[in-house]
Design a protein around this motif. Structure first.
Motif, PDB file in Angstrom:
ATOM      1  N   ASN A  38     -17.978  -4.814   0.009  1.00 11.83           N
ATOM      2  CA  ASN A  38     -18.351  -3.992  -1.199  1.00 11.83           C
ATOM      3  C   ASN A  38     -17.440  -2.997  -1.766  1.00 11.83           C
ATOM      4  O   ASN A  38     -16.332  -2.948  -1.252  1.00 11.83           O
ATOM      5  N   ARG A  39     -17.732  -2.442  -3.007  1.00 10.93           N
ATOM      6  CA  ARG A  39     -16.794  -1.821  -3.699  1.00 10.93           C
ATOM      7  C   ARG A  39     -16.011  -0.628  -3.071  1.00 10.93           C
ATOM      8  O   ARG A  39     -14.682  -0.604  -3.335  1.00 10.93           O
ATOM      9  N   GLN A  40     -16.849   0.124  -2.387  1.00 12.37           N
ATOM     10  CA  GLN A  40     -16.219   1.500  -1.646  1.00 12.37           C
ATOM     11  C   GLN A  40     -15.166   0.715  -0.637  1.00 12.37           C
ATOM     12  O   GLN A  40     -13.860   1.260  -0.320  1.00 12.37           O
ATOM     13  N   VAL A  41     -15.455  -0.447   0.299  1.00 17.71           N
ATOM     14  CA  VAL A  41     -14.682  -0.887   1.215  1.00 17.71           C
ATOM     15  C   VAL A  41     -13.351  -1.578   0.334  1.00 17.71           C
ATOM     16  O   VAL A  41     -12.005  -1.095   1.045  1.00 17.71           O
ATOM     17  N   CYS A  42     -13.475  -1.992  -0.703  1.00 17.38           N
ATOM     18  CA  CYS A  42     -12.251  -2.634  -1.237  1.00 17.38           C
ATOM     19  C   CYS A  42     -11.415  -1.704  -1.706  1.00 17.38           C
ATOM     20  O   CYS A  42     -10.323  -1.704  -1.643  1.00 17.38           O
ATOM     21  N   VAL A  43     -11.810  -0.616  -2.350  1.00 20.03           N
ATOM     22  CA  VAL A  43     -11.242   0.483  -2.844  1.00 20.03           C
ATOM     23  C   VAL A  43     -10.341   1.134  -1.480  1.00 20.03           C
ATOM     24  O   VAL A  43      -9.073   1.490  -1.872  1.00 20.03           O
ATOM     25  N   GLN A  44     -11.081   1.578  -0.664  1.00 20.93           N
ATOM     26  CA  GLN A  44     -10.472   2.061   0.530  1.00 20.93           C
ATOM     27  C   GLN A  44      -9.436   1.096   1.118  1.00 20.93           C
ATOM     28  O   GLN A  44      -8.185   1.595   1.413  1.00 20.93           O
ATOM     29  N   MET A  45      -9.546  -0.242   1.232  1.00 15.05           N
ATOM     30  CA  MET A  45      -8.560  -0.968   1.693  1.00 15.05           C
ATOM     31  C   MET A  45      -7.246  -1.153   0.952  1.00 15.05           C
ATOM     32  O   MET A  45      -6.079  -1.174   1.443  1.00 15.05           O
ATOM     33  N   ALA A  46      -7.307  -1.215  -0.362  1.00 12.25           N
ATOM     34  CA  ALA A  46      -6.331  -1.174  -1.529  1.00 12.25           C
ATOM     35  C   ALA A  46      -5.611   0.222  -1.305  1.00 12.25           C
ATOM     36  O   ALA A  46      -4.314   0.145  -1.330  1.00 12.25           O
ATOM     37  N   SER A  47      -6.447   1.275  -1.059  1.00 16.01           N
ATOM     38  CA  SER A  47      -5.566   2.614  -0.900  1.00 16.01           C
ATOM     39  C   SER A  47      -4.758   2.689   0.414  1.00 16.01           C
ATOM     40  O   SER A  47      -3.850   3.285   0.588  1.00 16.01           O
ATOM     41  N   VAL A  48      -5.454   2.097   1.458  1.00 17.94           N
ATOM     42  CA  VAL A  48      -4.729   2.160   2.699  1.00 17.94           C
ATOM     43  C   VAL A  48      -3.307   1.557   2.592  1.00 17.94           C
ATOM     44  O   VAL A  48      -2.036   1.802   2.980  1.00 17.94           O
ATOM     45  N   SER A  49      -3.266   0.318   1.726  1.00 16.81           N
ATOM     46  CA  SER A  49      -2.186  -0.393   1.570  1.00 16.81           C
ATOM     47  C   SER A  49      -1.023   0.363   0.803  1.00 16.81           C
ATOM     48  O   SER A  49       0.217   0.311   1.216  1.00 16.81           O
ATOM     49  N   TRP A  50      -1.692   1.016  -0.239  1.00 15.97           N
ATOM     50  CA  TRP A  50      -0.684   1.824  -1.092  1.00 15.97           C
ATOM     51  C   TRP A  50      -0.043   2.936  -0.243  1.00 15.97           C
ATOM     52  O   TRP A  50       1.161   3.214  -0.466  1.00 15.97           O
ATOM     53  N   VAL A  51      -1.011   3.730   0.314  1.00 19.31           N
ATOM     54  CA  VAL A  51      -0.640   5.005   1.051  1.00 19.31           C
ATOM     55  C   VAL A  51       0.356   4.437   2.184  1.00 19.31           C
ATOM     56  O   VAL A  51       1.598   5.237   2.517  1.00 19.31           O
ATOM     57  N   THR A  52       0.006   3.308   2.998  1.00 20.28           N
ATOM     58  CA  THR A  52       0.959   3.017   3.910  1.00 20.28           C
ATOM     59  C   THR A  52       2.555   2.478   3.571  1.00 20.28           C
ATOM     60  O   THR A  52       3.439   3.071   3.961  1.00 20.28           O
ATOM     61  N   GLY A  53       2.375   1.746   2.342  1.00 22.84           N
ATOM     62  CA  GLY A  53       3.648   1.377   1.708  1.00 22.84           C
ATOM     63  C   GLY A  53       4.403   2.454   1.427  1.00 22.84           C
ATOM     64  O   GLY A  53       5.663   2.660   1.424  1.00 22.84           O
ATOM     65  N   CYS A  54       3.757   3.539   0.702  1.00 23.62           N
ATOM     66  CA  CYS A  54       4.491   4.623  -0.093  1.00 23.62           C
ATOM     67  C   CYS A  54       5.149   5.543   1.016  1.00 23.62           C
ATOM     68  O   CYS A  54       6.112   5.849   0.762  1.00 23.62           O
ATOM     69  N   LEU A  55       4.184   5.727   2.082  1.00 15.55           N
ATOM     70  CA  LEU A  55       4.609   6.724   3.121  1.00 15.55           C
ATOM     71  C   LEU A  55       5.917   6.208   3.945  1.00 15.55           C
ATOM     72  O   LEU A  55       6.877   6.888   4.244  1.00 15.55           O
ATOM     73  N   THR A  56       5.603   5.080   4.288  1.00 13.91           N
ATOM     74  CA  THR A  56       6.911   4.079   5.356  1.00 13.91           C
ATOM     75  C   THR A  56       8.259   4.215   4.139  1.00 13.91           C
ATOM     76  O   THR A  56       9.221   4.317   4.723  1.00 13.91           O
ATOM     77  N   ALA A  57       7.933   3.890   2.976  1.00 11.95           N
ATOM     78  CA  ALA A  57       8.946   3.777   2.142  1.00 11.95           C
ATOM     79  C   ALA A  57       9.760   5.237   2.064  1.00 11.95           C
ATOM     80  O   ALA A  57      11.031   5.316   2.011  1.00 11.95           O
ATOM     81  N   LEU A  58       8.887   6.196   1.807  1.00  9.96           N
ATOM     82  CA  LEU A  58       9.497   7.677   1.795  1.00  9.96           C
ATOM     83  C   LEU A  58      10.059   8.015   2.950  1.00  9.96           C
ATOM     84  O   LEU A  58      11.282   8.498   2.933  1.00  9.96           O
ATOM     85  N   LEU A  59       9.539   7.494   4.233  1.00  9.36           N
ATOM     86  CA  LEU A  59      10.213   8.078   5.451  1.00  9.36           C
ATOM     87  C   LEU A  59      11.642   7.272   5.613  1.00  9.36           C
ATOM     88  O   LEU A  59      12.536   7.944   5.928  1.00  9.36           O
ATOM     89  N   GLU A  60      11.747   5.921   5.248  1.00  9.74           N
ATOM     90  CA  GLU A  60      13.003   5.079   5.247  1.00  9.74           C
ATOM     91  C   GLU A  60      13.880   5.871   4.166  1.00  9.74           C
ATOM     92  O   GLU A  60      14.960   5.938   4.578  1.00  9.74           O
ATOM     93  N   THR A  61      13.683   5.890   2.976  1.00  6.57           N
ATOM     94  CA  THR A  61      14.567   6.562   2.167  1.00  6.57           C
ATOM     95  C   THR A  61      15.003   7.853   2.590  1.00  6.57           C
ATOM     96  O   THR A  61      16.185   8.213   2.212  1.00  6.57           O
TER      97      THR A  61
END
Length: 327
Positions: free
Chosen positions: A137-160
């Motif tokens: 459903n829409r809520q699940v899709c938004v949550q899954m996309a958000s998790v993707s973005w947050v995971t990518g941005c936080l891991t990149a911040l840590l590495e950088t």
């Protein structure tokens, strides 16, 4: 400015392809054309998925996110490459290098997770079609996309953050972008903590999502082979074929860059792989998803139909094909 014999550099020199001056103009044209096609293709795909109500589905929601990431990823490095290919001074400020490194890592990491999410979406659509609307459903899709973005941005911040704290004994980066591995080759000393962080993140974002994708497609393939009608099997295969092609292109290049032995390839090969990985794959993604996709083609026709110039062209073409209709 010096302290403890370590220079704090305020800028870096991106060596890029300066060893091959005769190729720089050709590379400029190639990169510019690929970049413009990438911007046009991905922007058009985002526009279609937003404007066409028939494409307001989980698959196209994730595809819109993927297209936006491809635009951000290429825009983080290709404009700098284009300027440097025509410039004699191929420099970038320390802050510019940091931003470039972060954005490239963030977009690349987010895409790794998002491709696994898209594989799960296809798994639910094919293996549990009756429950698909309730599960995705829409809520699940938004949550899954958000998790993707947050995971990518936080891991990149840590590495950088860790990478920029490592003292470097030079400012000439043997690459066309501030790619983290190329910058770390300038390090005066090795950092066990940084190596550990990068290893953990690489495993988290490359083999694990790849394994999840493979498991999803094992179930998908098993389900497709049990479909009795040839038309049903063909439709299911075409639905997954585009995503699987993108996965192979993306992970093939990423794995060859980040999980290879350090002595296996020269830096020149790394630069070529990075160029293909950073320009060719984002350019191909919208083409792969649209060439065999009837819904996207229909959305494209609908979008073009709203453009006056295209309408005039269609009217003229119709008039040429059916000259008797005017009498």
């Amino acid at each position: 400015m010096k302290g403890e014999n370590v220079t704090i550099w305020t800028s870096f020199v991106l060596e890029g392809f300066s060893r091959y001056p005769k190729l720089e103009l050709a590379l400029f044209v190639f990169s510019l054309v690929m970049y413009l096609i990438t911007l046009l293709g991905n922007s058009t795909l985002i526009l279609i998925t937003v404007l066409d109500s028939r494409l307001h589905t989980p698959m196209y929601w994730f595809l819109g996110n993927l297209s936006f990431m491809d635009i951000c990823y290429t825009s983080a490095s290709i404009p700098t490459l284009l300027v440097n290919l025509l410039s004699s001074q191929k420099t970038i400020t320390f802050s510019g290098c940091a931003v470039q490194m972060y954005l490239s890592l963030a977009m690349g990491s987010t895409e790794c997770v998002l491709l696994a999410v898209m594989a799960y979406d296809r798994y639910v659509a094919i293996c549990n079609p009756l429950r698909y609307p309730s599960i995705m459903n829409r809520q699940v899709c938004v949550q899954m996309a958000s998790v993707s973005w947050v995971t990518g941005c936080l891991t990149a911040l840590l590495e950088t953050s860790f990478a920029l704290q490592v003292p470097v004994c030079g400012n000439v980066v043997d690459h066309f972008t501030c790619e983290i591995l190329a910058v770390l080759k300038l390090a005066c000393t090795s950092s066990l903590l940084l190596d550990l962080v990068m290893l953990v993140i690489s495993v988290l974002l490359l083999p694990i999502p790849m394994l999840l994708i493979c498991v999803s497609y094992v179930f998908i393939l098993s389900t497709i082979l049990r479909i009795s009608s040839a038309e049903g099997r063909s439709k299911a295969f075409s639905t997954c074929g585009a995503h699987l092609t993108v996965v192979i292109l993306y992970y093939g290049a990423a794995l060859s860059m980040y999980l290879k032995p350090s002595s296996s390839n020269s830096q020149e090969i790394d630069k070529i792989i990075s160029l293909l990985y950073g320009v060719l794959t984002p350019m191909l993604n919208p083409m792969i998803y649209s060439l065999r996709n009837k819904e996207v083609k229909d959305g494209m026709k609908k979008l073009l139909g709203n453009i006056p110039l295209y309408q005039t062209h269609e009217n003229l073409l119709t008039g040429c094909l059916l000259p008797g209709m005017g009498s």
